[in-house]
Design an enzyme around this catalytic site. Sequence first.
Site, PDB file in Angstrom:
ATOM      1  N   ARG A 198       0.817  -1.233   0.000  1.00  0.00           N
ATOM      2  CA  ARG A 198       0.000   0.000   0.000  1.00  0.00           C
ATOM      3  C   ARG A 198       0.842   1.271   0.000  1.00  0.00           C
ATOM      4  NH1 ARG A 198      -2.484  -3.287   3.736  1.00  0.00           N
ATOM      5  NH2 ARG A 198      -4.313  -4.332   2.882  1.00  0.00           N
TER       6      ARG A 198
ATOM      7  N   LYS B 254       1.697  11.690 -10.262  1.00  0.00           N
ATOM      8  CA  LYS B 254       0.777  10.852 -11.053  1.00  0.00           C
ATOM      9  C   LYS B 254       1.553   9.637 -11.527  1.00  0.00           C
ATOM     10  CE  LYS B 254      -2.667  13.943 -13.012  1.00  0.00           C
ATOM     11  NZ  LYS B 254      -3.213  14.507 -14.265  1.00  0.00           N
TER      12      LYS B 254
ATOM     13  N   GLU C  33       6.017  19.439 -23.975  1.00  0.00           N
ATOM     14  CA  GLU C  33       5.524  19.710 -22.612  1.00  0.00           C
ATOM     15  C   GLU C  33       6.087  21.034 -22.090  1.00  0.00           C
ATOM     16  OE1 GLU C  33       3.079  17.992 -21.452  1.00  0.00           O
ATOM     17  OE2 GLU C  33       3.316  15.838 -21.827  1.00  0.00           O
TER      18      GLU C  33
ATOM     19  N   LYS D 257       4.945  23.613 -12.596  1.00  0.00           N
ATOM     20  CA  LYS D 257       4.225  22.395 -12.232  1.00  0.00           C
ATOM     21  C   LYS D 257       4.149  22.235 -10.713  1.00  0.00           C
ATOM     22  CE  LYS D 257       3.136  17.718 -13.187  1.00  0.00           C
ATOM     23  NZ  LYS D 257       3.220  16.558 -14.030  1.00  0.00           N
TER      24      LYS D 257
ATOM     25  N   GLU E  45      -6.074  16.955  -8.677  1.00  0.00           N
ATOM     26  CA  GLU E  45      -6.790  17.398  -9.874  1.00  0.00           C
ATOM     27  C   GLU E  45      -8.286  17.568  -9.651  1.00  0.00           C
ATOM     28  OE1 GLU E  45      -5.192  15.813 -13.583  1.00  0.00           O
ATOM     29  OE2 GLU E  45      -7.140  16.129 -14.504  1.00  0.00           O
TER      30      GLU E  45
ATOM     31  N   ARG F  56      -5.273  21.705 -11.538  1.00  0.00           N
ATOM     32  CA  ARG F  56      -4.293  20.788 -12.132  1.00  0.00           C
ATOM     33  C   ARG F  56      -4.730  20.324 -13.518  1.00  0.00           C
ATOM     34  NH1 ARG F  56      -0.601  16.046  -9.362  1.00  0.00           N
ATOM     35  NH2 ARG F  56       0.400  15.457 -11.306  1.00  0.00           N
TER      36      ARG F  56
ATOM     37  N   ASN G 144      -3.349  19.529 -18.512  1.00  0.00           N
ATOM     38  CA  ASN G 144      -3.743  18.589 -19.569  1.00  0.00           C
ATOM     39  C   ASN G 144      -4.021  19.295 -20.894  1.00  0.00           C
ATOM     40  OD1 ASN G 144      -3.599  16.390 -17.828  1.00  0.00           O
ATOM     41  ND2 ASN G 144      -5.660  16.768 -17.067  1.00  0.00           N
TER      42      ASN G 144
ATOM     43  N   HIS H 161      -3.936  17.459 -24.145  1.00  0.00           N
ATOM     44  CA  HIS H 161      -3.879  16.029 -23.829  1.00  0.00           C
ATOM     45  C   HIS H 161      -5.149  15.266 -24.200  1.00  0.00           C
ATOM     46  CE1 HIS H 161      -0.196  17.142 -21.905  1.00  0.00           C
ATOM     47  NE2 HIS H 161       0.022  15.930 -21.441  1.00  0.00           N
TER      48      HIS H 161
ATOM     49  N   HIS I  58      -4.115  12.246 -26.137  1.00  0.00           N
ATOM     50  CA  HIS I  58      -4.366  10.868 -25.689  1.00  0.00           C
ATOM     51  C   HIS I  58      -5.197  10.124 -26.725  1.00  0.00           C
ATOM     52  CE1 HIS I  58      -3.643  11.662 -21.109  1.00  0.00           C
ATOM     53  NE2 HIS I  58      -2.548  11.662 -21.815  1.00  0.00           N
TER      54      HIS I  58
ATOM     55  N   HIS J  53       4.455  10.381 -27.039  1.00  0.00           N
ATOM     56  CA  HIS J  53       3.474  11.129 -26.242  1.00  0.00           C
ATOM     57  C   HIS J  53       3.580  12.638 -26.526  1.00  0.00           C
ATOM     58  CE1 HIS J  53       0.953  12.289 -22.898  1.00  0.00           C
ATOM     59  NE2 HIS J  53       1.920  13.065 -22.431  1.00  0.00           N
TER      60      HIS J  53
HETATM   61  P1  NAD Z   1       9.964   7.289 -22.570  1.00  0.00           P
HETATM   62  O1  NAD Z   1       9.981   7.033 -21.145  1.00  0.00           O
HETATM   63  O2  NAD Z   1       9.467   6.237 -23.487  1.00  0.00           O
HETATM   64  O3  NAD Z   1      11.428   7.717 -23.025  1.00  0.00           O
HETATM   65  C1  NAD Z   1      11.667   8.033 -24.371  1.00  0.00           C
HETATM   66  C2  NAD Z   1      12.801   7.176 -24.969  1.00  0.00           C
HETATM   67  O4  NAD Z   1      14.054   7.678 -24.543  1.00  0.00           O
HETATM   68  C3  NAD Z   1      12.756   5.728 -24.557  1.00  0.00           C
HETATM   69  O5  NAD Z   1      13.181   4.944 -25.645  1.00  0.00           O
HETATM   70  C4  NAD Z   1      13.785   5.678 -23.442  1.00  0.00           C
HETATM   71  O6  NAD Z   1      14.309   4.400 -23.223  1.00  0.00           O
HETATM   72  C5  NAD Z   1      14.828   6.620 -23.959  1.00  0.00           C
HETATM   73  N1  NAD Z   1      15.671   7.285 -22.991  1.00  0.00           N
HETATM   74  C6  NAD Z   1      15.343   7.707 -21.757  1.00  0.00           C
HETATM   75  N2  NAD Z   1      16.351   8.429 -21.248  1.00  0.00           N
HETATM   76  C7  NAD Z   1      17.333   8.443 -22.165  1.00  0.00           C
HETATM   77  C8  NAD Z   1      18.625   9.033 -22.217  1.00  0.00           C
HETATM   78  N3  NAD Z   1      19.061   9.850 -21.257  1.00  0.00           N
HETATM   79  N4  NAD Z   1      19.389   8.822 -23.305  1.00  0.00           N
HETATM   80  C9  NAD Z   1      18.914   8.047 -24.325  1.00  0.00           C
HETATM   81  N5  NAD Z   1      17.698   7.479 -24.349  1.00  0.00           N
HETATM   82  C10 NAD Z   1      16.915   7.695 -23.274  1.00  0.00           C
HETATM   83  O7  NAD Z   1       9.098   8.607 -22.911  1.00  0.00           O
HETATM   84  P2  NAD Z   1       8.951  10.011 -22.187  1.00  0.00           P
HETATM   85  O8  NAD Z   1       8.684  10.970 -23.268  1.00  0.00           O
HETATM   86  O9  NAD Z   1      10.048  10.280 -21.244  1.00  0.00           O
HETATM   87  O10 NAD Z   1       7.633   9.822 -21.310  1.00  0.00           O
HETATM   88  C11 NAD Z   1       6.394   9.619 -21.892  1.00  0.00           C
HETATM   89  C12 NAD Z   1       5.463   9.011 -20.868  1.00  0.00           C
HETATM   90  O11 NAD Z   1       5.296   9.930 -19.787  1.00  0.00           O
HETATM   91  C13 NAD Z   1       4.086   8.708 -21.395  1.00  0.00           C
HETATM   92  O12 NAD Z   1       3.719   7.415 -21.022  1.00  0.00           O
HETATM   93  C14 NAD Z   1       3.206   9.728 -20.695  1.00  0.00           C
HETATM   94  O13 NAD Z   1       1.911   9.263 -20.490  1.00  0.00           O
HETATM   95  C15 NAD Z   1       3.937   9.935 -19.419  1.00  0.00           C
HETATM   96  N6  NAD Z   1       3.655  11.208 -18.761  1.00  0.00           N
HETATM   97  C16 NAD Z   1       3.339  11.170 -17.452  1.00  0.00           C
HETATM   98  C17 NAD Z   1       3.102  12.343 -16.766  1.00  0.00           C
HETATM   99  C18 NAD Z   1       2.849  12.302 -15.292  1.00  0.00           C
HETATM  100  O14 NAD Z   1       2.507  13.344 -14.713  1.00  0.00           O
HETATM  101  N7  NAD Z   1       2.992  11.171 -14.645  1.00  0.00           N
HETATM  102  C19 NAD Z   1       3.199  13.582 -17.421  1.00  0.00           C
HETATM  103  C20 NAD Z   1       3.537  13.585 -18.781  1.00  0.00           C
HETATM  104  C21 NAD Z   1       3.771  12.379 -19.433  1.00  0.00           C
HETATM  105  N1  GLY Z   2       0.724  15.827 -16.815  1.00  0.00           N
HETATM  106  C1  GLY Z   2      -0.439  16.264 -16.129  1.00  0.00           C
HETATM  107  C2  GLY Z   2      -0.324  16.254 -14.644  1.00  0.00           C
HETATM  108  O1  GLY Z   2       0.683  15.901 -14.081  1.00  0.00           O
HETATM  109  O2  GLY Z   2      -1.267  16.584 -13.979  1.00  0.00           O
END
Ligand code: NAD
Ligand code: GLY
Length: 355
Positions: free
Chosen positions: A119, A141, A183, A225, A235, A239, A243, A246, A250, A263
């Site tokens: 948990r 998140k 972003e 942020k 949210e 918050r 989005n 998004h 999405h 993304h």
């Molecule tokens: P990702 O995690 O897939 O990374 C992108 C690519 O870069 C991958 O192939 C990864 O292995 C590679 N990589 C990572 N670090 C590297 C480095 N330093 N050097 C070389 N390669 C590297 O994608 P992302 O764009 O980082 O994240 C996208 C995800 O984040 C989505 O799933 C999205 O939904 C999520 N997201 C979450 C939030 C949140 O608040 N939790 C906010 C925005 C996006």
């Molecule tokens: N990426 C949207 C949030 O963190 O709320």
Amino acid sequence: MTATTLTVALDERSYPIHIGQGLLSSFDLATVVTGPAALIVTNDIVAPLYLSRVTALLPDRDLQQVILKDGEQHKTLQAVAGILDALANARAGRDTTVIALGGGVVGDIAGFAAACYMRGVPFIQVPTTLLAQVDSSVGGKTGVNHPRGKNLIGAFHQPRLVLIDTETLSTLPDRELSAGLAEVIKHAAIADGEFFHWLEANVDSLLKRNADALGYAIRRCCEIKAAVVAEDERESGKRALLNFGHTFGHAIENSLGYGEWLHGEAVAAGMVMAAELSELPGDARQRLHNLIERAGLPTEPPPVAADKLRAAIGIDKKIIGKRLRFILLRELGEAFIDDNISEDRLSRILDHAKP
Ligand code: NAD
Ligand code: GLY
């Protein structure tokens, strides 16, 4: 760039965001990993690049690792189950810290596993993509995708620390850097007109990975942020502004199949679509379009049937009751929630998406 520390102010769950060059070689991580053990979650791309640097920061801890398969298509419950198995098999206690080393995909999966195991166990974000450094590692998140919708399964679970070593961006592919800029542009568009102006003047430096420019952009996004999250962690209001772009984004990701567009790319096209829905004054819509284009990002959706996009929007989590809710811009630097978008207005935008 000079190192900076920001705070996400959430009373007893407040935590620091450290931003600096080379922090993975110098940071005293042991002061944050208070228990005897930690599980580092990363993936098969990031592990060979940076895993040894993180393990070197924790010489006296019992360390386990989970190496996930790379890619958004692996952001699944199965990946979470693998991490939970590793924790259970290691008989990890409640004082075990989960450390996410990677981009947003690793961070979201590892964070969700940390939220679920017993948990909730302590969690640290070490983001290595621009997108993760400016957005996903901050705010708690966590979650995974479901075939019916992006990030449909998840939990709020705040990290204890966000450790941003901007040097990790040196190995990031150009396409991923641009995806992160989506972003960055989003933060400016919703909250800071001056920052938007700064981005127009500095987008080329960012694309050339100028350290000072990247450091400033990361810091400004984290400040924006952190302030939003401190005001509305779960949210229930403000918050949702994060989005912007998004709902369409999405839907694009869901319609194409996860992993086809990045993304950030989907959010970029989504922001242009949302700007079209907004009644922006003067040349604001064009300025947003131009900045997104200059950042190397798509400015229109892929040729997916409008019906497919509409269906994907139909189950978007931002829907309250039966009304469609969108984040729109009043001007560059100010966003608002509009929960009264007519089907007609939406159709005009979605018709662009006809094959
Ligand atoms: P990702 O995690 O897939 O990374 C992108 C690519 O870069 C991958 O192939 C990864 O292995 C590679 N990589 C990572 N670090 C590297 C480095 N330093 N050097 C070389 N390669 C590297 O994608 P992302 O764009 O980082 O994240 C996208 C995800 O984040 C989505 O799933 C999205 O939904 C999520 N997201 C979450 C939030 C949140 O608040 N939790 C906010 C925005 C996006
Ligand atoms: N990426 C949207 C949030 O963190 O709320």
